[in-house]
Write a protein that holds these residues in place. Structure first.
Motif, mmCIF file in Angstrom:
data_model
loop_
_atom_site.group_PDB
_atom_site.id
_atom_site.type_symbol
_atom_site.label_atom_id
_atom_site.label_comp_id
_atom_site.label_asym_id
_atom_site.label_seq_id
_atom_site.Cartn_x
_atom_site.Cartn_y
_atom_site.Cartn_z
ATOM 1 N N HIS A 1 -38.352 82.651 82.760
ATOM 2 C CA HIS A 1 -38.459 83.413 81.507
ATOM 3 C C HIS A 1 -37.247 83.105 80.617
ATOM 4 O O HIS A 1 -36.511 84.000 80.203
ATOM 5 C CB HIS A 1 -38.555 84.918 81.779
ATOM 6 C CG HIS A 1 -39.844 85.328 82.416
ATOM 7 N ND1 HIS A 1 -40.927 85.772 81.684
ATOM 8 C CD2 HIS A 1 -40.227 85.347 83.702
ATOM 9 C CE1 HIS A 1 -41.922 86.053 82.508
ATOM 10 N NE2 HIS A 1 -41.526 85.787 83.732
ATOM 11 N N ALA A 2 -37.067 81.815 80.364
ATOM 12 C CA ALA A 2 -35.911 81.361 79.599
ATOM 13 C C ALA A 2 -36.349 80.437 78.469
ATOM 14 O O ALA A 2 -37.259 79.620 78.627
ATOM 15 C CB ALA A 2 -34.921 80.636 80.505
ATOM 16 N N ILE A 3 -35.691 80.570 77.334
ATOM 17 C CA ILE A 3 -35.927 79.750 76.149
ATOM 18 C C ILE A 3 -34.666 78.934 75.891
ATOM 19 O O ILE A 3 -33.554 79.482 75.903
ATOM 20 C CB ILE A 3 -36.242 80.625 74.918
ATOM 21 C CG1 ILE A 3 -37.487 81.485 75.175
ATOM 22 C CG2 ILE A 3 -36.429 79.766 73.670
ATOM 23 C CD1 ILE A 3 -37.677 82.600 74.168
ATOM 24 N N LEU A 4 -34.816 77.642 75.684
ATOM 25 C CA LEU A 4 -33.680 76.775 75.388
ATOM 26 C C LEU A 4 -33.816 76.236 73.971
ATOM 27 O O LEU A 4 -34.784 75.534 73.659
ATOM 28 C CB LEU A 4 -33.600 75.617 76.384
ATOM 29 C CG LEU A 4 -32.517 74.565 76.111
ATOM 30 C CD1 LEU A 4 -31.118 75.183 76.193
ATOM 31 C CD2 LEU A 4 -32.654 73.388 77.077
ATOM 32 N N HIS A 5 -32.842 76.567 73.125
ATOM 33 C CA HIS A 5 -32.784 76.078 71.751
ATOM 34 C C HIS A 5 -31.843 74.878 71.722
ATOM 35 O O HIS A 5 -30.658 75.004 72.070
ATOM 36 C CB HIS A 5 -32.239 77.161 70.809
ATOM 37 C CG HIS A 5 -32.964 78.472 70.886
ATOM 38 N ND1 HIS A 5 -33.894 78.857 69.939
ATOM 39 C CD2 HIS A 5 -32.899 79.487 71.799
ATOM 40 C CE1 HIS A 5 -34.350 80.061 70.251
ATOM 41 N NE2 HIS A 5 -33.774 80.465 71.369
ATOM 42 N N VAL A 6 -32.336 73.721 71.331
ATOM 43 C CA VAL A 6 -31.504 72.522 71.259
ATOM 44 C C VAL A 6 -31.246 72.218 69.792
ATOM 45 O O VAL A 6 -32.176 71.932 69.024
ATOM 46 C CB VAL A 6 -32.191 71.319 71.941
ATOM 47 C CG1 VAL A 6 -31.274 70.100 71.891
ATOM 48 C CG2 VAL A 6 -32.557 71.661 73.383
ATOM 49 N N ARG A 7 -29.972 72.311 69.419
ATOM 50 C CA ARG A 7 -29.577 72.121 68.020
ATOM 51 C C ARG A 7 -28.484 71.073 67.915
ATOM 52 O O ARG A 7 -27.769 70.794 68.883
ATOM 53 C CB ARG A 7 -29.058 73.449 67.438
ATOM 54 C CG ARG A 7 -30.087 74.561 67.381
ATOM 55 C CD ARG A 7 -29.483 75.846 66.826
ATOM 56 N NE ARG A 7 -30.513 76.797 66.454
ATOM 57 C CZ ARG A 7 -30.775 77.929 67.110
ATOM 58 N NH1 ARG A 7 -30.083 78.250 68.197
ATOM 59 N NH2 ARG A 7 -31.721 78.749 66.695
ATOM 60 N N TRP B 1 -27.010 77.386 62.207
ATOM 61 C CA TRP B 1 -27.645 78.405 63.040
ATOM 62 C C TRP B 1 -26.973 78.465 64.408
ATOM 63 O O TRP B 1 -26.784 79.543 64.984
ATOM 64 C CB TRP B 1 -29.136 78.109 63.216
ATOM 65 C CG TRP B 1 -30.055 78.976 62.413
ATOM 66 C CD1 TRP B 1 -30.892 78.588 61.417
ATOM 67 C CD2 TRP B 1 -30.273 80.394 62.562
ATOM 68 N NE1 TRP B 1 -31.601 79.661 60.931
ATOM 69 C CE2 TRP B 1 -31.236 80.778 61.612
ATOM 70 C CE3 TRP B 1 -29.731 81.366 63.397
ATOM 71 C CZ2 TRP B 1 -31.686 82.098 61.479
ATOM 72 C CZ3 TRP B 1 -30.172 82.678 63.259
ATOM 73 C CH2 TRP B 1 -31.132 83.026 62.312
ATOM 74 N N GLY B 2 -26.625 77.301 64.961
ATOM 75 C CA GLY B 2 -25.973 77.271 66.259
ATOM 76 C C GLY B 2 -24.671 78.053 66.256
ATOM 77 O O GLY B 2 -24.365 78.785 67.207
ATOM 78 N N LEU B 3 -23.915 77.925 65.186
ATOM 79 C CA LEU B 3 -22.660 78.657 65.065
ATOM 80 C C LEU B 3 -22.905 80.130 64.800
ATOM 81 O O LEU B 3 -22.240 80.997 65.378
ATOM 82 C CB LEU B 3 -21.811 78.055 63.942
ATOM 83 C CG LEU B 3 -20.388 78.595 63.798
ATOM 84 C CD1 LEU B 3 -19.604 78.444 65.100
ATOM 85 C CD2 LEU B 3 -19.677 77.882 62.654
ATOM 86 N N TYR B 4 -23.884 80.444 63.942
ATOM 87 C CA TYR B 4 -24.187 81.848 63.634
ATOM 88 C C TYR B 4 -24.576 82.622 64.887
ATOM 89 O O TYR B 4 -24.226 83.793 65.040
ATOM 90 C CB TYR B 4 -25.323 81.937 62.615
ATOM 91 C CG TYR B 4 -25.009 81.407 61.238
ATOM 92 C CD1 TYR B 4 -23.708 81.367 60.744
ATOM 93 C CD2 TYR B 4 -26.030 80.926 60.411
ATOM 94 C CE1 TYR B 4 -23.437 80.869 59.485
ATOM 95 C CE2 TYR B 4 -25.756 80.434 59.146
ATOM 96 C CZ TYR B 4 -24.463 80.401 58.685
ATOM 97 O OH TYR B 4 -24.200 79.915 57.443
#
Length: 200
Positions: A124-130, A136-139
């Motif tokens: 149950h994990a979501i991985l955001h690759v930026r 957005w990554g910093l925010y």
């Protein structure tokens, strides 16, 4: 887990979340071996599950910040072995799947908002690759740390999350919840940016 009638149902904070996130991030780090940019990539536990005491949807939000943004096929080959598969969203216009919603006008390069999204069913994990220079990554880091440091901000966000979650009962997915939370993000961005710039 959660309320089957509400796709955005919240649960109370679980002490196991940070430990699970740390384990998964370590596995992802190992999977990046030999990938261009992998040695300097940043791996983060973000979102509400990263804020002690904050209720959340029971999905871990993880983030990989890396430059250059890897090719999809190469990254899929590495992450598939860990159980992460490419996520496409519940709808054709699901927010934050292939691209973050641009914020402000400071970034002229539209590629800075591009991303890849992965889902791990068992964890149950979501991985955001930026990209490493993704605003957005910093925010996400600033917002997380602001909520951790400010009980008042955390309470405001929790109140808003509970209100928005209640509105999602009977819906097919939580896309509307995600968009509505972004409106709160808009309202408080100047606060967490100021807080971040003033911390030691």
């Amino acid at each position: 887990m959660g309320d089957e009638e509400n796709p955005a149902a919240l649960v109370e904070h679980q002490p196991s979340w940070p430990r699970r996130a740390s384990r998964l991030l370590s596995e992802i780090r190992d999977a990046l071996a030999g990938l261009t940019g992998g040695e300097t990539a940043a791996l983060d536990h973000i979102g509400s599950t990263a804020v002690p005491g904050l209720p959340a949807k029971p999905f871990l939000d993880l983030q990989l910040r890396i430059s250059p943004l890897p090719g999809e096929a190469d990254l899929c080959g590495r992450l598939d072995r860990l159980g992460f598969v490419r996520a496409r969203g519940a709808r054709p216009d699901s927010p934050g799947v292939d691209r973050d919603i641009p914020r402000g006008s400071a970034q002229a390069d539209p590629a800075v908002w591009e991303k890849l999204l992965f889902w791990h069913e068992d964890e149950h994990a979501i991985l955001h690759v930026r990209r490493a220079d993704s605003p957005w990554g910093l925010y996400t880091i600033w917002f997380r740390d602001w909520l951790r440091a400010s009980p008042e901000a955390r309470h405001r966000y929790e109140t808003e999350k509970r209100r928005l979650s209640a509105e999602q009962r009977g819906k097919a997915d939580y896309d509307d919840y995600t968009r509505a939370k972004t409106e709160f993000f808009d309202q408080v961005q100047s606060e967490f940016e100021t807080w971040s710039s003033n911390r030691p």
